[in-house]
Design a protein around this motif. Structure first.
Motif, PDB file in Angstrom:
ATOM      1  N   THR A 102       0.839  -1.202   0.000  1.00 58.15           N
ATOM      2  CA  THR A 102       0.000   0.000   0.000  1.00 58.15           C
ATOM      3  C   THR A 102       0.872   1.249   0.000  1.00 58.15           C
ATOM      4  OG1 THR A 102      -1.767  -1.170   1.150  1.00 58.15           O
ATOM      5  CG2 THR A 102      -1.816   1.224   1.247  1.00 58.15           C
ATOM      6  N   PHE A 103       1.921   1.257   0.789  1.00 55.41           N
ATOM      7  CA  PHE A 103       2.837   2.393   0.841  1.00 55.41           C
ATOM      8  C   PHE A 103       3.508   2.613  -0.517  1.00 55.41           C
ATOM      9  CE2 PHE A 103       7.176   3.985   1.430  1.00 55.41           C
ATOM     10  CZ  PHE A 103       6.901   5.223   1.988  1.00 55.41           C
ATOM     11  N   LEU A 104       4.017   1.541  -1.123  1.00 55.26           N
ATOM     12  CA  LEU A 104       4.696   1.646  -2.416  1.00 55.26           C
ATOM     13  C   LEU A 104       3.757   2.149  -3.508  1.00 55.26           C
ATOM     14  CD1 LEU A 104       6.825  -1.637  -2.358  1.00 55.26           C
ATOM     15  CD2 LEU A 104       7.643   0.706  -2.080  1.00 55.26           C
ATOM     16  N   VAL A 105       2.535   1.643  -3.529  1.00 58.20           N
ATOM     17  CA  VAL A 105       1.572   2.064  -4.546  1.00 58.20           C
ATOM     18  C   VAL A 105       1.200   3.531  -4.354  1.00 58.20           C
ATOM     19  CG1 VAL A 105      -0.787   1.696  -5.388  1.00 58.20           C
ATOM     20  CG2 VAL A 105       0.693  -0.252  -4.945  1.00 58.20           C
ATOM     21  N   ARG A 106       1.045   3.965  -3.115  1.00 59.68           N
ATOM     22  CA  ARG A 106       0.738   5.378  -2.879  1.00 59.68           C
ATOM     23  C   ARG A 106       1.905   6.278  -3.287  1.00 59.68           C
ATOM     24  NH1 ARG A 106      -2.930   4.486   2.333  1.00 59.68           N
ATOM     25  NH2 ARG A 106      -4.904   4.449   1.201  1.00 59.68           N
ATOM     26  N   MET A 107       3.134   5.843  -3.093  1.00 56.02           N
ATOM     27  CA  MET A 107       4.284   6.619  -3.561  1.00 56.02           C
ATOM     28  C   MET A 107       4.266   6.721  -5.091  1.00 56.02           C
ATOM     29  SD  MET A 107       6.008   7.866  -1.125  1.00 56.02           S
ATOM     30  CE  MET A 107       4.513   8.044  -0.179  1.00 56.02           C
ATOM     31  N   PHE A 108       3.872   5.655  -5.746  1.00 54.83           N
ATOM     32  CA  PHE A 108       3.734   5.677  -7.201  1.00 54.83           C
ATOM     33  C   PHE A 108       2.655   6.672  -7.619  1.00 54.83           C
ATOM     34  CE2 PHE A 108       2.095   3.846 -11.225  1.00 54.83           C
ATOM     35  CZ  PHE A 108       3.242   3.980 -11.976  1.00 54.83           C
TER      36      PHE A 108
END
Length: 130
Positions: A102-108
């Motif tokens: 979830t964190f990685l996708v939000r950074m994207f």
């Protein structure tokens, strides 16, 4: 050792799926329910926005201001969608678990906002160049 399905911490027992004495199970179930409820609208928005981005890139060759504005708006909408609904392929959840994915996708999604600003800047440049 087996890891928690939500936070990826090592578990005490191989038979457990979530951390003991934490809200990992509750958060994971809440995430799965949210994903199940919203994945269709997420997919529809993605398809529409990707088509708009392709159309914007093609039209940017002929009408640079319009094409770059279309790409910028499309990326902004996609960024909002990805930040609000941070869904990834199942292989990401298996590798990184729910919290980190979830964190990685939000950074994207935030990177999409930056790309949107770049295309908006290009559109302004072409508009001032006229």
């Amino acid at each position: 050792m087996k890891k928690c399905e939500y936070c990826a911490k090592e578990l005490e027992s191989y038979h457990l799926q979530y951390c003991k004495d934490s809200d990992c199970e509750e958060r994971a179930l809440k995430f799965y329910e949210f994903r199940r409820d919203k994945e269709k609208i997420f997919g529809v928005i993605n398809i529409i926005v990707i088509i708009a981005i392709m159309a914007g890139l093609i039209s940017a060759m002929f009408v640079p201001v319009f094409g770059n504005v279309l790409v910028s708006v499309s990326l902004f909408i996609l960024g909002i969608t990805v930040v609000a609904m941070p869904f990834a392929p199942e292989s990401f959840y298996q590798k990184y678990r729910i919290k980190k994915t979830t964190f990685l996708v939000r950074m994207f999604g935030i990177l999409m906002f930056v790309a949107s600003a770049v295309f908006a800047g290009i559109a302004v440049y072409y508009n001032l160049k006229k």
